[in-house]
Design a protein around this motif. Sequence first.
Motif, short mmCIF file in Angstrom:
data_model
loop_
_atom_site.label_atom_id
_atom_site.label_comp_id
_atom_site.label_asym_id
_atom_site.label_seq_id
_atom_site.Cartn_x
_atom_site.Cartn_y
_atom_site.Cartn_z
N GLY A 123 0.84 -1.18 0.00
CA GLY A 123 0.00 0.00 0.00
C GLY A 123 0.88 1.23 0.00
O GLY A 123 2.05 1.17 -0.35
N LYS A 124 0.29 2.36 0.42
CA LYS A 124 1.07 3.59 0.48
C LYS A 124 0.52 4.47 1.59
O LYS A 124 -0.61 4.31 2.04
N LEU A 125 1.34 5.41 2.00
CA LEU A 125 0.95 6.42 2.96
C LEU A 125 1.24 7.77 2.31
O LEU A 125 2.34 8.02 1.84
N VAL A 126 0.22 8.62 2.26
CA VAL A 126 0.39 10.00 1.82
C VAL A 126 0.23 10.84 3.09
O VAL A 126 -0.77 10.71 3.79
N TRP A 127 1.23 11.65 3.41
CA TRP A 127 1.26 12.34 4.68
C TRP A 127 1.54 13.82 4.49
O TRP A 127 2.02 14.27 3.43
N CYS A 128 1.26 14.58 5.55
CA CYS A 128 1.62 16.00 5.58
C CYS A 128 1.85 16.40 7.02
O CYS A 128 1.43 15.71 7.96
N GLU A 129 2.52 17.53 7.17
CA GLU A 129 2.85 18.03 8.51
C GLU A 129 2.45 19.49 8.65
O GLU A 129 2.55 20.26 7.69
N LEU A 130 2.01 19.83 9.86
CA LEU A 130 1.71 21.21 10.24
C LEU A 130 2.50 21.53 11.48
O LEU A 130 2.39 20.83 12.49
N ALA A 131 3.30 22.59 11.42
CA ALA A 131 4.02 23.04 12.61
C ALA A 131 3.08 23.84 13.49
O ALA A 131 2.24 24.60 12.99
N ALA A 132 3.21 23.70 14.79
CA ALA A 132 2.33 24.39 15.72
C ALA A 132 2.58 25.88 15.75
O ALA A 132 1.68 26.66 16.02
N ALA A 133 3.79 26.30 15.50
CA ALA A 133 4.12 27.74 15.57
C ALA A 133 3.57 28.50 14.39
O ALA A 133 3.43 28.02 13.32
#
Length: 137
Positions: free
Chosen positions: A127-137
């Motif tokens: 399968g696959k994982l599509v991910w993203c990140e958000l910084a709290a600052a």
Amino acid sequence: MPENPPVPWEYCLYIPNDLRAVTVSRRTLRLILTMHGLIRLADTAELLATELVANAVRHAEGPAALRVGWAVGVLRLGAWDADPQPPEAPRALEELGDSEDGRGLALVRACADQWGRQPLSRNGRRGKLVWCELAAA
């Protein structure tokens, strides 16, 4: 509720291949962020999770999952699905004009601090994982 919890955490919501799972995922994410004192990230995180989960449900057969994690001031969202085929690289939103297709990953690219995709394999299943990140600052 504490702001910016110092302890890393992770949740995983397994979902069926059903478009109603997008709403369930979005509401679950808001609850998680509220309980961890991260409500200020909820609107953007919901948009990103909606696009990731909708792509997983629309373009893959079989189950999917929403992963939500927090560590060192960064919220990480990911959508796993059973299709090992990577998604097409997103185009810039400006290039899409009024087109309804192709906006999901373009929105993720525009709103997230980082994003990516990676193949996954476990117990002979791919399968696959599509991910993203958000910084709290």
